[in-house]
Design an enzyme around this catalytic site. Structure first.
Site, PDB file in Angstrom:
ATOM      1  N   ASP A  15       0.832  -1.203   0.000  1.00 25.78           N
ATOM      2  CA  ASP A  15       0.000   0.000   0.000  1.00 25.78           C
ATOM      3  C   ASP A  15       0.869   1.256   0.000  1.00 25.78           C
ATOM      4  O   ASP A  15       1.982   1.240   0.520  1.00 25.78           O
ATOM      5  CB  ASP A  15      -0.907  -0.021   1.238  1.00 25.78           C
ATOM      6  N   ASN A  63     -10.467  -3.140  -5.252  1.00 29.21           N
ATOM      7  CA  ASN A  63      -9.680  -2.174  -6.049  1.00 29.21           C
ATOM      8  C   ASN A  63     -10.218  -2.072  -7.473  1.00 29.21           C
ATOM      9  O   ASN A  63     -10.024  -1.060  -8.156  1.00 29.21           O
ATOM     10  CB  ASN A  63      -8.208  -2.591  -6.161  1.00 29.21           C
TER      11      ASN A  63
END
Ligand code: FPP
Length: 228
Positions: A15, A63
Protein backbone atom coordinates in the site's frame (compact mmCIF):
# COMPACT_ATOMS: atom_id res chain seq x y z
CA UNK A 1 19.96 -10.40 9.62
CA UNK A 2 20.54 -12.30 12.82
CA UNK A 3 20.49 -16.07 13.18
CA UNK A 4 16.80 -16.18 14.15
CA UNK A 5 13.86 -18.01 12.65
CA UNK A 6 12.94 -17.39 9.07
CA UNK A 7 9.36 -17.30 7.78
CA UNK A 8 8.66 -19.92 5.09
CA UNK A 9 5.81 -17.83 3.68
CA UNK A 10 5.71 -14.03 3.65
CA UNK A 11 2.63 -12.15 2.46
CA UNK A 12 2.70 -8.42 1.66
CA UNK A 13 -0.08 -5.84 1.34
CA UNK A 14 1.59 -3.31 -0.93
CA UNK A 15 0.00 0.00 0.00
CA UNK A 16 0.98 3.62 -0.49
CA UNK A 17 1.77 4.01 -4.19
CA UNK A 18 -0.70 6.89 -4.52
CA UNK A 19 0.70 8.78 -1.54
CA UNK A 20 4.27 8.17 -2.73
CA UNK A 21 3.36 9.91 -6.02
CA UNK A 22 1.42 12.70 -4.32
CA UNK A 23 4.40 13.58 -2.12
CA UNK A 24 6.40 14.08 -5.32
CA UNK A 25 3.60 15.97 -7.12
CA UNK A 26 3.40 13.13 -9.62
CA UNK A 27 0.27 11.42 -11.00
CA UNK A 28 -0.92 8.24 -9.24
CA UNK A 29 0.16 6.26 -12.30
CA UNK A 30 3.79 7.19 -11.53
CA UNK A 31 3.29 5.76 -8.04
CA UNK A 32 2.00 2.50 -9.47
CA UNK A 33 4.93 2.28 -11.88
CA UNK A 34 7.36 2.81 -9.00
CA UNK A 35 5.39 0.19 -7.03
CA UNK A 36 5.61 -2.26 -9.91
CA UNK A 37 9.39 -1.82 -10.13
CA UNK A 38 9.72 -2.30 -6.40
CA UNK A 39 7.49 -5.37 -6.55
CA UNK A 40 9.85 -6.95 -9.07
CA UNK A 41 12.91 -6.05 -6.97
CA UNK A 42 11.31 -7.45 -3.85
CA UNK A 43 10.27 -10.67 -5.53
CA UNK A 44 13.88 -11.24 -6.60
CA UNK A 45 15.39 -10.41 -3.21
CA UNK A 46 13.04 -12.26 -0.90
CA UNK A 47 13.95 -15.73 -2.18
CA UNK A 48 17.64 -14.94 -1.74
CA UNK A 49 16.81 -14.58 1.95
CA UNK A 50 15.60 -18.18 2.07
CA UNK A 51 11.87 -17.48 2.04
CA UNK A 52 10.04 -20.23 0.10
CA UNK A 53 6.66 -18.64 -0.60
CA UNK A 54 5.82 -15.00 -1.13
CA UNK A 55 2.30 -13.74 -1.75
CA UNK A 56 1.87 -10.15 -2.90
CA UNK A 57 -1.49 -8.35 -2.84
CA UNK A 58 -1.37 -6.51 -6.16
CA UNK A 59 -5.06 -5.81 -6.72
CA UNK A 60 -8.06 -6.60 -4.55
CA UNK A 61 -11.55 -7.37 -5.81
CA UNK A 62 -12.56 -4.03 -4.30
CA UNK A 63 -9.68 -2.17 -6.05
CA UNK A 64 -11.42 -3.11 -9.30
CA UNK A 65 -14.02 -0.41 -8.54
CA UNK A 66 -11.37 2.30 -8.89
CA UNK A 67 -11.75 4.79 -11.78
CA UNK A 68 -11.33 3.09 -15.16
CA UNK A 69 -8.39 5.33 -16.01
CA UNK A 70 -6.43 4.11 -12.99
CA UNK A 71 -7.34 0.48 -13.72
CA UNK A 72 -6.29 0.86 -17.36
CA UNK A 73 -2.94 2.16 -16.10
CA UNK A 74 -2.50 -0.85 -13.79
CA UNK A 75 -3.42 -3.30 -16.55
CA UNK A 76 -0.98 -1.55 -18.90
CA UNK A 77 1.76 -2.04 -16.30
CA UNK A 78 0.94 -5.73 -16.09
CA UNK A 79 1.14 -6.07 -19.88
CA UNK A 80 4.44 -4.19 -19.92
CA UNK A 81 6.25 -5.89 -17.05
CA UNK A 82 4.75 -9.33 -16.62
CA UNK A 83 6.60 -11.18 -19.42
CA UNK A 84 9.99 -9.74 -18.40
CA UNK A 85 9.33 -10.52 -14.75
CA UNK A 86 8.33 -14.10 -15.60
CA UNK A 87 11.63 -14.49 -17.43
CA UNK A 88 13.61 -13.25 -14.42
CA UNK A 89 11.72 -15.65 -12.16
CA UNK A 90 12.28 -18.57 -14.53
CA UNK A 91 15.99 -17.88 -14.51
CA UNK A 92 15.87 -17.94 -10.73
CA UNK A 93 13.95 -21.23 -10.71
CA UNK A 94 10.90 -19.65 -9.07
CA UNK A 95 7.32 -20.62 -9.91
CA UNK A 96 4.90 -17.76 -10.54
CA UNK A 97 1.27 -18.27 -9.66
CA UNK A 98 -1.64 -15.82 -9.81
CA UNK A 99 -4.67 -16.08 -7.54
CA UNK A 100 -7.92 -14.13 -7.83
CA UNK A 101 -10.95 -13.98 -10.08
CA UNK A 102 -9.65 -13.88 -13.66
CA UNK A 103 -13.12 -13.18 -15.04
CA UNK A 104 -12.72 -9.65 -13.61
CA UNK A 105 -9.62 -8.95 -15.72
CA UNK A 106 -9.27 -8.03 -19.41
CA UNK A 107 -8.80 -11.11 -21.59
CA UNK A 108 -5.38 -10.10 -22.89
CA UNK A 109 -4.13 -9.52 -19.35
CA UNK A 110 -5.30 -13.03 -18.46
CA UNK A 111 -3.34 -14.35 -21.47
CA UNK A 112 -0.19 -12.55 -20.30
CA UNK A 113 -0.66 -13.99 -16.79
CA UNK A 114 -1.18 -17.52 -18.09
CA UNK A 115 1.88 -17.29 -20.32
CA UNK A 116 3.92 -16.20 -17.28
CA UNK A 117 2.62 -19.10 -15.23
CA UNK A 118 3.45 -21.60 -17.97
CA UNK A 119 6.91 -20.09 -18.44
CA UNK A 120 7.82 -20.56 -14.76
CA UNK A 121 6.07 -23.87 -14.17
CA UNK A 122 8.03 -26.33 -12.04
CA UNK A 123 10.45 -23.79 -10.50
CA UNK A 124 11.66 -25.43 -7.29
CA UNK A 125 13.46 -22.65 -5.45
CA UNK A 126 10.31 -20.85 -4.36
CA UNK A 127 6.81 -19.75 -5.33
CA UNK A 128 5.79 -16.17 -5.97
CA UNK A 129 2.04 -15.67 -5.76
CA UNK A 130 0.45 -12.51 -7.09
CA UNK A 131 -3.06 -11.81 -5.85
CA UNK A 132 -4.83 -9.95 -8.65
CA UNK A 133 -8.59 -9.43 -8.48
CA UNK A 134 -8.37 -11.31 -5.20
CA UNK A 135 -10.59 -11.12 -2.11
CA UNK A 136 -10.26 -13.24 1.02
CA UNK A 137 -14.00 -13.46 1.59
CA UNK A 138 -14.56 -14.43 -2.05
CA UNK A 139 -11.89 -17.13 -1.72
CA UNK A 140 -13.61 -18.57 1.36
CA UNK A 141 -17.06 -18.35 -0.22
CA UNK A 142 -15.92 -20.15 -3.37
CA UNK A 143 -14.55 -23.00 -1.23
CA UNK A 144 -17.76 -23.15 0.85
CA UNK A 145 -19.88 -23.30 -2.28
CA UNK A 146 -17.72 -26.06 -3.69
CA UNK A 147 -18.11 -28.11 -0.53
CA UNK A 148 -21.88 -27.53 -0.63
CA UNK A 149 -22.04 -28.58 -4.30
CA UNK A 150 -20.08 -31.71 -3.49
CA UNK A 151 -22.49 -32.31 -0.59
CA UNK A 152 -19.84 -33.00 2.01
CA UNK A 153 -18.66 -31.73 5.36
CA UNK A 154 -14.99 -30.83 5.41
CA UNK A 155 -12.23 -30.70 8.01
CA UNK A 156 -10.07 -27.61 8.51
CA UNK A 157 -7.26 -29.23 6.56
CA UNK A 158 -9.55 -30.14 3.67
CA UNK A 159 -11.03 -26.63 3.66
CA UNK A 160 -7.58 -25.00 3.65
CA UNK A 161 -6.68 -27.15 0.67
CA UNK A 162 -9.77 -25.93 -1.21
CA UNK A 163 -8.68 -22.28 -1.04
CA UNK A 164 -6.70 -20.72 -3.86
CA UNK A 165 -3.55 -21.03 -1.73
CA UNK A 166 -4.38 -24.69 -1.06
CA UNK A 167 -1.00 -26.14 -1.95
CA UNK A 168 0.99 -23.73 0.24
CA UNK A 169 1.57 -23.35 3.97
CA UNK A 170 -0.23 -20.44 5.67
CA UNK A 171 1.73 -17.17 5.76
CA UNK A 172 4.04 -16.95 8.78
CA UNK A 173 4.52 -13.22 8.37
CA UNK A 174 2.05 -10.69 6.96
CA UNK A 175 3.52 -7.27 6.16
CA UNK A 176 1.51 -4.17 5.33
CA UNK A 177 3.26 -1.06 4.06
CA UNK A 178 1.79 2.46 3.86
CA UNK A 179 0.69 3.15 7.43
CA UNK A 180 -2.84 1.67 7.46
CA UNK A 181 -3.52 -0.91 10.17
CA UNK A 182 -5.90 -3.38 8.57
CA UNK A 183 -6.06 -6.60 6.56
CA UNK A 184 -8.36 -5.26 3.80
CA UNK A 185 -9.84 -8.61 2.71
CA UNK A 186 -6.49 -10.25 2.00
CA UNK A 187 -5.77 -13.82 3.17
CA UNK A 188 -8.47 -13.92 5.86
CA UNK A 189 -8.55 -17.63 6.64
CA UNK A 190 -4.87 -18.21 5.96
CA UNK A 191 -3.65 -15.33 8.19
CA UNK A 192 -5.32 -16.67 11.36
CA UNK A 193 -1.92 -17.13 13.06
CA UNK A 194 0.32 -14.98 10.90
CA UNK A 195 2.61 -12.57 12.67
CA UNK A 196 1.60 -9.05 11.62
CA UNK A 197 4.10 -6.34 10.73
CA UNK A 198 2.95 -2.84 9.89
CA UNK A 199 5.22 -0.10 8.62
CA UNK A 200 4.64 3.53 7.66
CA UNK A 201 7.02 3.14 4.72
CA UNK A 202 5.16 3.61 1.42
CA UNK A 203 5.46 0.59 -0.86
CA UNK A 204 7.78 2.09 -3.52
CA UNK A 205 10.19 2.91 -0.66
CA UNK A 206 9.95 -0.57 0.89
CA UNK A 207 13.57 -1.43 0.14
CA UNK A 208 15.43 -4.70 0.62
CA UNK A 209 16.72 -3.21 3.90
CA UNK A 210 13.13 -2.57 5.03
CA UNK A 211 12.25 -6.17 4.20
CA UNK A 212 15.22 -7.32 6.25
CA UNK A 213 13.89 -5.27 9.20
CA UNK A 214 10.57 -7.09 8.94
CA UNK A 215 12.32 -10.48 8.78
CA UNK A 216 14.43 -9.49 11.77
CA UNK A 217 11.30 -8.50 13.74
CA UNK A 218 9.73 -11.85 12.83
CA UNK A 219 12.78 -13.74 14.10
CA UNK A 220 12.21 -12.21 17.55
CA UNK A 221 8.51 -13.11 17.75
CA UNK A 222 7.41 -15.88 20.09
CA UNK A 223 4.81 -17.92 18.19
CA UNK A 224 2.55 -20.04 20.34
CA UNK A 225 -0.46 -20.62 18.08
CA UNK A 226 -2.80 -20.14 21.03
CA UNK A 227 -0.89 -22.50 23.30
CA UNK A 228 0.98 -21.52 26.47
C1 FPP B 1 -1.90 0.55 -3.22
O1 FPP B 1 -1.52 1.85 -3.41
C2 FPP B 1 -1.47 -0.29 -4.27
C3 FPP B 1 -2.30 -0.87 -5.19
C4 FPP B 1 -3.74 -0.69 -5.30
C5 FPP B 1 -1.78 -1.76 -6.16
C6 FPP B 1 -0.42 -2.29 -5.87
C7 FPP B 1 0.21 -2.26 -7.14
C8 FPP B 1 1.51 -2.38 -7.40
C9 FPP B 1 2.54 -2.65 -6.39
C10 FPP B 1 1.92 -2.23 -8.80
C11 FPP B 1 1.94 -3.50 -9.51
C12 FPP B 1 0.66 -4.18 -9.57
C13 FPP B 1 -0.20 -4.16 -10.61
C14 FPP B 1 -1.56 -4.78 -10.47
C15 FPP B 1 0.15 -3.54 -11.89
P1 FPP B 1 -2.66 2.92 -3.35
O2 FPP B 1 -2.99 3.31 -4.74
O3 FPP B 1 -3.83 2.43 -2.56
O4 FPP B 1 -1.91 4.04 -2.58
P2 FPP B 1 -2.53 5.10 -1.59
O5 FPP B 1 -3.17 4.34 -0.46
O6 FPP B 1 -1.32 5.86 -1.16
O7 FPP B 1 -3.49 5.92 -2.40
Amino acid sequence: MGEGKLPAHVAVIMDGNGRWAKKRLLPRSAGHRAGMKRMIGLSEHIFDRGVRYCTLFALSTENLSRPQEELDGLFALLREYFPENAEILRNKNITLKVIGDRSLLPEDVVSVIEAGERRTEGGTRGTLVLAIGYGGRQDILAAVNRAVREGKEVTMEQFSAMLSTGDMPAPDLLIRTGKELRISNFLLWQAAYSELYFTDVLFPDFSDAELDKALEAFSRRDRRFGRT
